[in-house]
Design a protein around this motif. Structure first.
Motif, PDB file in Angstrom:
ATOM      1  N   PHE A 190     -58.527 -41.321  21.760  1.00 58.16           N
ATOM      2  CA  PHE A 190     -58.449 -40.881  23.150  1.00 58.16           C
ATOM      3  C   PHE A 190     -57.437 -41.724  23.922  1.00 58.16           C
ATOM      4  O   PHE A 190     -57.204 -42.895  23.616  1.00 58.16           O
ATOM      5  CB  PHE A 190     -59.817 -40.987  23.820  1.00 58.16           C
ATOM      6  N   LEU A 225     -59.889 -39.053  31.047  1.00 59.87           N
ATOM      7  CA  LEU A 225     -60.844 -38.264  30.274  1.00 59.87           C
ATOM      8  C   LEU A 225     -61.862 -37.610  31.195  1.00 59.87           C
ATOM      9  O   LEU A 225     -62.488 -38.288  32.023  1.00 59.87           O
ATOM     10  CB  LEU A 225     -61.569 -39.153  29.260  1.00 59.87           C
ATOM     11  N   ASN A 246     -56.524 -36.253  25.295  1.00 62.26           N
ATOM     12  CA  ASN A 246     -57.255 -36.543  26.530  1.00 62.26           C
ATOM     13  C   ASN A 246     -58.470 -35.638  26.678  1.00 62.26           C
ATOM     14  O   ASN A 246     -59.059 -35.539  27.746  1.00 62.26           O
ATOM     15  CB  ASN A 246     -56.343 -36.389  27.745  1.00 62.26           C
ATOM     16  N   GLY A 247     -58.825 -34.961  25.586  1.00 68.21           N
ATOM     17  CA  GLY A 247     -59.949 -34.033  25.607  1.00 68.21           C
ATOM     18  C   GLY A 247     -59.548 -32.616  25.947  1.00 68.21           C
ATOM     19  O   GLY A 247     -60.343 -31.697  25.786  1.00 68.21           O
TER      20      GLY A 247
END
Length: 626
Positions: free
Chosen positions: A324, A328, A610-611
């Motif tokens: 990651f 987020l 970053n999701g």
């Protein structure tokens, strides 16, 4: 002064549900002639003007395109129109949504279906009501795609969706925090289509693709829907399972899938479900934090590999093995009340040395609060305030402005120290709708740094190599100001996070020496140019390269120019997954290279997310003449 059109786009699947339209391209077109504009505008007011622009239509309209952008995770967009470049003078605008790829609406895969071609859908022709501000002339436009239009778009994208509400069968209270799992009843093996966790109103939407219900024992070579008895109908036959905390609490009989409302369903299905013996916690979701990222939907435990801290367990392999970075979106359920009192919540983080650390063994002293400074601007809820003549709403935003907007009003969410106070509303009209976003965590505040690579020479190692850092997250909730009622509301396994910037990385080789500051290293030079950046290449090309990042993906060389081919000695990875460096000679037909200019490019992909999306990767290039 630019014109700025902003607003939110939603889609409607079921009568009582509207969902934000995320990661969707929005285009604005200026109408060609004022007479045609007036006619089109009048027709559009009936809301029956539905038009699809195919690939050829889009090319014909390119000259009238005046602005484009992409909606964010909550369906918000902002288009800026430059009147000097476009000739726009404040008149009528055609607003369309444009698709040249498959967005991440919640389904596992974004692979285009066979025969997919770009298309666009006209939403409306509008006359914006421009008002002058310090930032330009601003107007608002919100829009909700009707079910038939939205389902048509999804069908072209090969996206299938099941939306519904889960309630207690007797009390009819909504059941939040329960995972609803959609199954396809097949004669050989039942297919798991997907799952979603109910929100504070018991609502859920499950997205999937046709490949998810066309699997057979010969997949992926042969995919076909095997509805019992053998049938080649187009749609799946649906029944449901239910779980809490990963444990199944109830499963429908597969025979439910043979009912007319569940058999061979289309790509949009609305259902109303109920459970008799399920937790009834309409105001107190059992586990609030259970997702990282709106688009990729990583579960903070089930989708995190305890041996690496990277993502795992996704059907789309391209979503796995990612660390990651950046901001987020931490998501889950939220309610106004806890034990009948106003609720507030906060997040904490703990740095650990290894991703395999059991979160339950982390000493309490190691946990630190996520402070307001660690949170980016986050919309956590909305409330409809007006339907006609235009849709308006209140938007509840962490670090909001508490000011009017073109689409309603922004309400600043309040802090109590590091606790975030959930918005409260008990008046008439529509209630608050929590959108699933809890905070947008600025992970750079947890793990960041800069390393100087000014002494690096392409082809050599970048040692010492940088490493990921590992952080566990957890969420607390409590009654407002009452620490005695504090309870945990979800946690994560240690996450691999990387935000370190490599500064002064050599770029351009001997051809045009510069430097970069990025999340990784990608640098190259040609041996033949060292000592004279304008040297002409005669009979050999040797590429010296270095690429590095603790989450290094594919590394490749590309050769552009007349007669060139991507034929080089293989890239060498002395430290797989972290670094590639060495020299690679061109093995193509050197005699086919003409006397002109060429480019050699080094590409390095970074397995960082970053999701929502993956990092775009890094590169370096050298130009030369032969």
């Amino acid at each position: 002064m630019n014109y700025i059109l902003k607003g939110k786009l939603h889609s409607a699947i079921c009568d009582d549900q509207q969902k934000p339209l995320p990661f969707t391209q929005v285009r604005l077109y200026q109408l060609e002639e004022e007479t045609n504009a007036s006619t089109a505008y009048a027709a559009a007011q009936s809301k029956e003007l539905i038009q699809v622009f195919e690939e050829k239509d889009l090319k014909d309209r390119e000259k009238r395109l005046i602005a484009e952008t992409t909606t964010d995770a909550r369906g918000a967009y902002e288009c800026s129109i430059d009147p000097k470049k476009t000739g726009y003078n404040g008149g009528l605008i055609a607003v369309v949504v444009y698709y040249d790829a498959i967005p991440e609406y919640g389904q596992e895969s974004t692979k285009p279906p066979k025969g997919f071609r770009p298309f666009a859908m006209l939403l409306d022709i509008i006359q914006p009501k421009w008002r002058e501000t310090n930032n330009g002339l601003v107007a608002g436009f919100n829009y909700t795609l009707l079910r038939r239009i939205w389902c048509y778009i999804l069908l072209r994208l090969d996206i299938w969706v099941i939306c519904g509400t889960l309630r207690n069968c007797e009390s009819q209270e909504p059941l939040p925090g329960i995972e609803v799992i959609a199954m396809d009843d097949d004669i050989i093996t039942d297919d798991r289509l997907g799952s979603a966790t109910t929100d504070s109103n018991g609502r859920f939407c499950i997205y999937y693709r046709s490949i998810d219900f066309k699997k057979t024992f010969l997949s992926p070579w042969i995919n076909v829907e095997t509805t019992p008895p053998f049938s080649f109908d187009n749609g799946p036959d649906i029944y449901f399972k239910f779980s809490v905390g990963g444990s199944e609490i109830y499963a429908e009989n597969p025979s439910e899938a043979q009912k007319s409302s569940r058999k061979n369903v289309g790509n949009c299905l609305c259902v109303k479900l109920c459970l008799k013996d399920a937790p009834t916690t309409p105001l107190d979701p059992p586990a609030a934090f259970y997702q990282i990222g709106y688009a990729r939907k990583y579960h903070p435990v089930l989708n995190i590999d305890p041996s690496t801290g990277r993502t795992t367990g996704k059907a789309d392999a391209g979503l796995n093995n990612q660390a990651f970075y950046s901001t987020l979106d931490l998501r889950g359920s939220l309610s106004q009340k806890l034990n009948g009192q106003a609720v507030e919540y906060k997040f904490q983080y703990a740095k650990v040395n290894s991703p395999s650390v059991d979160v339950g063994t982390i000493p309490e002293a190691n946990w630190k609060d996520v402070t307001p400074a660690d949170i980016a601007k986050t919309e956590i809820a909305t409330r409809l305030t007006q339907f006609f003549p235009v849709i308006k709403h209140e938007s509840y935003v962490i670090h909001g402005t508490s000011a009017p907007t073109p689409t309603g009003n922004e309400v600043e969410v309040q802090f109590n120290g590091n606790w975030i106070q959930a918005p409260q509303y008990s008046g008439s009209g529509f209630n608050i709708h929590f959108n699933g976003s809890l905070i947008k965590l600025i992970s750079n505040n947890l793990a960041s740094g800069t390393v100087d690579k000014s002494g690096l020479t392409p082809g050599n190692s970048a040692a010492p190599l940088e490493k990921n850092r590992y952080f566990a997250l957890r969420m607390w909730k409590r009654e407002l100001g009452n620490d005695a009622t504090k309870v945990t509301a979800g946690f994560s396994r240690p996450l691999a996070i990387f935000n370190t910037l490599y500064d002064n990385v050599p770029q351009g080789g001997s051809w045009l020496p510069t430097s970069s500051k990025e999340l990784g290293i990608a640098t190259l030079d040609l041996q033949e140019l060292i000592g004279g950046g304008c040297n002409k290449i005669t009979n050999s090309i040797t590429v010296n390269y270095t690429a590095a990042n603790p989450n290094l993906g594919d590394v490749s060389l590309q050769f552009f120019g007349q007669g060139a081919s991507n034929s080089f000695d293989p890239i060498v990875f002395p430290t797989p997954g972290e670094e590639a460096h060495g020299s690679s000679s061109y093995t193509g037909n050197f005699g086919a290279l003409k006397k002109c200019a060429y480019e050699i490019r080094l590409n390095a992909s970074l397995l960082l997310t970053n999701g929502e999306t993956q990092h775009q990767g890094i590169w370096d290039r050298v130009l030369f003449c032969r």
